[in-house]
Enzyme design. Sequence first.
Site, PDB file in Angstrom:
ATOM      1  N   GLU A 257     -15.368  -0.483 -21.828  1.00 44.48           N
ATOM      2  CA  GLU A 257     -16.303  -1.352 -22.548  1.00 44.48           C
ATOM      3  C   GLU A 257     -16.984  -0.618 -23.698  1.00 44.48           C
ATOM      4  OE1 GLU A 257     -19.057   0.775 -19.767  1.00 44.48           O
ATOM      5  OE2 GLU A 257     -16.962   0.137 -19.772  1.00 44.48           O
TER       6      GLU A 257
ATOM      7  N   HIS B 156     -14.931   4.652 -19.651  1.00 45.06           N
ATOM      8  CA  HIS B 156     -15.609   3.383 -19.931  1.00 45.06           C
ATOM      9  C   HIS B 156     -14.863   2.585 -21.000  1.00 45.06           C
ATOM     10  CE1 HIS B 156     -19.514   3.816 -17.772  1.00 45.06           C
ATOM     11  NE2 HIS B 156     -19.202   5.103 -17.835  1.00 45.06           N
TER      12      HIS B 156
ATOM     13  N   CYS C 227     -16.332   3.512 -13.643  1.00 46.51           N
ATOM     14  CA  CYS C 227     -17.242   4.618 -13.374  1.00 46.51           C
ATOM     15  C   CYS C 227     -17.926   4.426 -12.018  1.00 46.51           C
ATOM     16  CB  CYS C 227     -18.231   4.772 -14.530  1.00 46.51           C
ATOM     17  SG  CYS C 227     -19.072   6.377 -14.549  1.00 46.51           S
TER      18      CYS C 227
END
Length: 223
Positions: free
Chosen positions: A198, A196, A85
């Site tokens: 994660e 994302h 990002c």
Amino acid sequence: MPRFAVIVFPGTNCDFETVEAIRKAGGEAERVWYKESIREYDGVVLPGGFSYADYLRAGAIAARQRIMEEVREFAEEGRPVLGICNGFQVLTEAGLLPGALRPNKIPRFICKWIYLKVNDTNTAFTQLYEEGEIIRMPIAHAEGNYYVDDPSRIRIVFQYSDENGNLTEEANPNGSVMNIAGVSNEGGNVLGMMPHPERASDAFLGSEDGLKVFRSMVEYAKR
């Protein structure tokens, strides 16, 4: 066990969960303040957030900090460099990846889950995926509209798709050229992606599809 630096700029806000995802993937990870050195690490991650409050352009100020000289050296040495990002925005601003991230086609912040098609599995971050695999991750950005003059000359790693892998306009959340969600450098050791991973690294969060990004990175760093 490979050690990874997760760089923290003023305004970074995805660092803790990125560290946790790397550890879950079998690596060691530490948050490193941008004024410190990363030379002792095996790889580096630039996580999401709003570095320097996105003044000028998203990632523009962070890209000009001294630590990015070491990130550039990492890239040239073939060590893994991942930008997520805002980290992707920093890498393009620093010239480590081609193209630019512009404001979304519909000028507002977008936060939702999307589908991705894996287009290139020959990178440090995608070797555990299957080519054409459809995965699910969240996005959260206002400037994720990827543009490059000639998409045919870059390595497209991830593309926004529907759940069946179709690269439709409806599946493109921000107007990115060719539905591009992530690209790598020619060597495949530098990856920038707007979604994302994660936040898709545990079933409790809704998906584990992003964990392979970190597991691939850890395996690559062991070589």
